[in-house]
Motif scaffolding. Structure first.
Motif, PDB file in Angstrom:
ATOM      1  N   GLU A 245     -13.526   1.246   8.272  1.00 48.35           N
ATOM      2  CA  GLU A 245     -13.272   2.209   7.199  1.00 48.35           C
ATOM      3  C   GLU A 245     -11.817   2.160   6.747  1.00 48.35           C
ATOM      4  OE1 GLU A 245     -14.592   5.872   8.885  1.00 48.35           O
ATOM      5  OE2 GLU A 245     -16.661   5.610   8.189  1.00 48.35           O
ATOM      6  N   ALA A 246     -10.897   2.011   7.695  1.00 45.40           N
ATOM      7  CA  ALA A 246      -9.473   1.926   7.356  1.00 45.40           C
ATOM      8  C   ALA A 246      -9.194   0.653   6.556  1.00 45.40           C
ATOM      9  CB  ALA A 246      -8.630   1.960   8.624  1.00 45.40           C
ATOM     10  N   SER A 247      -9.848  -0.447   6.933  1.00 39.09           N
ATOM     11  CA  SER A 247      -9.665  -1.707   6.210  1.00 39.09           C
ATOM     12  C   SER A 247     -10.180  -1.586   4.785  1.00 39.09           C
ATOM     13  CB  SER A 247     -10.400  -2.843   6.935  1.00 39.09           C
ATOM     14  OG  SER A 247      -9.834  -3.085   8.207  1.00 39.09           O
ATOM     15  N   PHE A 248     -11.330  -0.936   4.621  1.00 38.26           N
ATOM     16  CA  PHE A 248     -11.892  -0.784   3.281  1.00 38.26           C
ATOM     17  C   PHE A 248     -11.024   0.149   2.432  1.00 38.26           C
ATOM     18  CE2 PHE A 248     -15.068   0.374   0.055  1.00 38.26           C
ATOM     19  CZ  PHE A 248     -15.508  -0.889  -0.286  1.00 38.26           C
ATOM     20  N   ALA A 249     -10.457   1.163   3.074  1.00 42.84           N
ATOM     21  CA  ALA A 249      -9.566   2.076   2.354  1.00 42.84           C
ATOM     22  C   ALA A 249      -8.328   1.331   1.856  1.00 42.84           C
ATOM     23  CB  ALA A 249      -9.166   3.240   3.260  1.00 42.84           C
ATOM     24  N   ARG A 250      -7.772   0.422   2.672  1.00 41.55           N
ATOM     25  CA  ARG A 250      -6.614  -0.379   2.237  1.00 41.55           C
ATOM     26  C   ARG A 250      -6.988  -1.240   1.033  1.00 41.55           C
ATOM     27  NH1 ARG A 250      -5.650  -1.102   7.748  1.00 41.55           N
ATOM     28  NH2 ARG A 250      -6.609  -3.182   7.688  1.00 41.55           N
TER      29      ARG A 250
ATOM     30  N   LYS B 132      -9.367  -0.614  -1.188  1.00 40.06           N
ATOM     31  CA  LYS B 132      -9.557   0.235  -2.358  1.00 40.06           C
ATOM     32  C   LYS B 132      -8.219   0.664  -2.963  1.00 40.06           C
ATOM     33  CE  LYS B 132     -12.635   3.465  -2.445  1.00 40.06           C
ATOM     34  NZ  LYS B 132     -13.417   4.665  -2.087  1.00 40.06           N
ATOM     35  N   SER B 133      -7.229   0.887  -2.101  1.00 37.49           N
ATOM     36  CA  SER B 133      -5.933   1.334  -2.603  1.00 37.49           C
ATOM     37  C   SER B 133      -5.194   0.228  -3.354  1.00 37.49           C
ATOM     38  CB  SER B 133      -5.062   1.841  -1.444  1.00 37.49           C
ATOM     39  OG  SER B 133      -4.665   0.774  -0.600  1.00 37.49           O
ATOM     40  N   LYS B 134      -5.449  -1.026  -2.997  1.00 34.81           N
ATOM     41  CA  LYS B 134      -4.741  -2.151  -3.619  1.00 34.81           C
ATOM     42  C   LYS B 134      -5.566  -2.844  -4.695  1.00 34.81           C
ATOM     43  CE  LYS B 134      -1.895  -3.124   0.449  1.00 34.81           C
ATOM     44  NZ  LYS B 134      -0.633  -2.805  -0.235  1.00 34.81           N
TER      45      LYS B 134
ATOM     46  N   HIS C 141      -5.098 -10.686  -7.732  1.00 31.30           N
ATOM     47  CA  HIS C 141      -5.009 -11.236  -9.088  1.00 31.30           C
ATOM     48  C   HIS C 141      -3.923 -12.311  -9.121  1.00 31.30           C
ATOM     49  CE1 HIS C 141      -1.470  -8.656  -9.433  1.00 31.30           C
ATOM     50  NE2 HIS C 141      -2.228  -7.673  -8.950  1.00 31.30           N
ATOM     51  N   LYS C 142      -3.830 -12.978 -10.254  1.00 35.36           N
ATOM     52  CA  LYS C 142      -2.961 -14.147 -10.347  1.00 35.36           C
ATOM     53  C   LYS C 142      -1.478 -13.826 -10.262  1.00 35.36           C
ATOM     54  CE  LYS C 142      -6.085 -17.191 -12.886  1.00 35.36           C
ATOM     55  NZ  LYS C 142      -6.264 -18.024 -14.089  1.00 35.36           N
ATOM     56  N   ARG C 143      -1.112 -12.563 -10.449  1.00 35.67           N
ATOM     57  CA  ARG C 143       0.304 -12.205 -10.336  1.00 35.67           C
ATOM     58  C   ARG C 143       0.766 -12.141  -8.882  1.00 35.67           C
ATOM     59  NH1 ARG C 143      -1.420  -8.671 -14.256  1.00 35.67           N
ATOM     60  NH2 ARG C 143      -1.320  -6.877 -12.833  1.00 35.67           N
ATOM     61  N   ILE C 144      -0.185 -12.168  -7.953  1.00 35.22           N
ATOM     62  CA  ILE C 144       0.143 -12.228  -6.525  1.00 35.22           C
ATOM     63  C   ILE C 144       0.265 -13.692  -6.140  1.00 35.22           C
ATOM     64  CG2 ILE C 144      -0.636 -11.660  -4.193  1.00 35.22           C
ATOM     65  CD1 ILE C 144      -2.181  -9.313  -5.392  1.00 35.22           C
ATOM     66  N   GLU C 145       1.393 -14.067  -5.586  1.00 40.39           N
ATOM     67  CA  GLU C 145       1.695 -15.477  -5.347  1.00 40.39           C
ATOM     68  C   GLU C 145       0.612 -16.191  -4.543  1.00 40.39           C
ATOM     69  OE1 GLU C 145       3.427 -19.080  -5.591  1.00 40.39           O
ATOM     70  OE2 GLU C 145       3.991 -17.266  -6.686  1.00 40.39           O
TER      71      GLU C 145
ATOM     72  N   ASP D 258      -2.565  -7.892   2.463  1.00 39.99           N
ATOM     73  CA  ASP D 258      -3.420  -8.649   1.559  1.00 39.99           C
ATOM     74  C   ASP D 258      -4.741  -7.906   1.396  1.00 39.99           C
ATOM     75  OD1 ASP D 258      -5.312 -10.533   0.487  1.00 39.99           O
ATOM     76  OD2 ASP D 258      -3.914 -12.129   1.001  1.00 39.99           O
ATOM     77  N   SER D 259      -5.038  -7.458   0.180  1.00 41.24           N
ATOM     78  CA  SER D 259      -6.241  -6.653  -0.045  1.00 41.24           C
ATOM     79  C   SER D 259      -7.520  -7.421   0.254  1.00 41.24           C
ATOM     80  CB  SER D 259      -6.273  -6.145  -1.490  1.00 41.24           C
ATOM     81  OG  SER D 259      -6.414  -7.211  -2.410  1.00 41.24           O
ATOM     82  N   MET D 260      -7.536  -8.731   0.012  1.00 41.00           N
ATOM     83  CA  MET D 260      -8.750  -9.507   0.252  1.00 41.00           C
ATOM     84  C   MET D 260      -8.999  -9.698   1.742  1.00 41.00           C
ATOM     85  SD  MET D 260      -9.576  -9.642  -2.800  1.00 41.00           S
ATOM     86  CE  MET D 260     -11.090 -10.592  -2.726  1.00 41.00           C
ATOM     87  N   LEU D 261      -7.941  -9.780   2.538  1.00 41.52           N
ATOM     88  CA  LEU D 261      -8.117  -9.832   3.985  1.00 41.52           C
ATOM     89  C   LEU D 261      -8.614  -8.485   4.504  1.00 41.52           C
ATOM     90  CD1 LEU D 261      -5.005 -11.889   5.135  1.00 41.52           C
ATOM     91  CD2 LEU D 261      -7.397 -12.604   5.136  1.00 41.52           C
ATOM     92  N   SER D 262      -8.157  -7.408   3.880  1.00 45.48           N
ATOM     93  CA  SER D 262      -8.649  -6.083   4.261  1.00 45.48           C
ATOM     94  C   SER D 262     -10.136  -5.956   3.945  1.00 45.48           C
ATOM     95  CB  SER D 262      -7.867  -4.987   3.523  1.00 45.48           C
ATOM     96  OG  SER D 262      -6.518  -4.969   3.937  1.00 45.48           O
ATOM     97  N   LEU D 263     -10.547  -6.486   2.792  1.00 51.05           N
ATOM     98  CA  LEU D 263     -11.968  -6.463   2.433  1.00 51.05           C
ATOM     99  C   LEU D 263     -12.778  -7.283   3.420  1.00 51.05           C
ATOM    100  CD1 LEU D 263     -14.177  -5.652   0.411  1.00 51.05           C
ATOM    101  CD2 LEU D 263     -13.668  -7.762  -0.852  1.00 51.05           C
ATOM    102  N   ASN D 264     -12.253  -8.428   3.803  1.00 48.87           N
ATOM    103  CA  ASN D 264     -12.940  -9.268   4.779  1.00 48.87           C
ATOM    104  C   ASN D 264     -13.081  -8.542   6.114  1.00 48.87           C
ATOM    105  OD1 ASN D 264     -12.512 -11.453   7.159  1.00 48.87           O
ATOM    106  ND2 ASN D 264     -13.779 -12.307   5.532  1.00 48.87           N
TER     107      ASN D 264
END
Length: 199
Positions: free
Chosen positions: A19-24, A26-28, A32-36, A131-137
């Protein structure tokens, strides 16, 4: 399967972590391409379509994949092959006998039984919690493998992790694998990525 389904499938003490990972995430929001680190991947353009989570390959896929894997030349002598198809560990395509000192558990089984290393796999702070995608994972990971090497074990066979993308249908994939080395242990690990040939 939604995020709540995956949380319930895991041991109760992992629910808060998911739940904490999913919350991170959602917050981020989506990367997107502006993230290196995601400069060449446009996740936002892909969000218009939701894809179901992958399943293990069926009998017809297994036969086709088995033929393709047998044609794949090993990168080292005396290798031990472990195969994941679309992130799902497939015992029927993998080595059936493991050498002494090696323990293998699928991530789905580890999460369901509260394996002692489940939390370590999902936290993985070294990967970067920002990293939001790692949090989603971390929130949704439901497949992969945990490989444990016992203390002092020196594994002569190289372990070859083969990750195959079936390419059959568009699917959502949340997979995470990890190797845990104990003190004094040694292992040669080979990782290969391959897209299955279309029939």
């Amino acid at each position: 399967m939604c995020s709540s389904d995956l949380q319930q499938a895991a041991a109760p003490d992992l629910k808060a972590l998911r739940e904490a990972s999913f919350a991170r995430f959602k917050s981020k929001g989506l990367a997107h391409k502006r993230i290196e680190s995601w400069h060449y991947t446009d996740w936002r353009s892909a969000q218009a379509q939701l894809y179901p989570i992958v399943n293990a390959p069926d009998a017809d896929q297994m036969k086709t994949l088995a033929d393709q894997i047998s044609d794949l030349q090993p990168l080292a002598q005396n290798t031990l092959r472990l195969v994941l198809v679309d992130g799902v560990f497939v015992p029927g395509l993998s080595a059936s006998a493991l050498p002494s000192g090696v323990t293998l558990t699928s991530l789905s089984q580890a999460l369901a039984t509260g394996h002692k290393l489940s939390r370590d796999v999902l936290v993985a702070s070294a990967l970067g919690e920002t990293d939001s995608m790692l949090s989603l994972n971390a929130a949704l990971a439901n497949e992969g493998v945990l490989i444990e090497i016992a203390q002092g074990a020196k594994i002569e066979q190289a372990i070859e992790l083969i990750f195959i993308g079936s390419g059959v249908k568009a699917r959502s994939l949340f997979s995470r694998s990890a190797v845990f080395m104990s003190a004094g242990s040694e292992l040669r690990l080979i990782e290969r990525q391959r897209l299955a040939a279309r029939q």
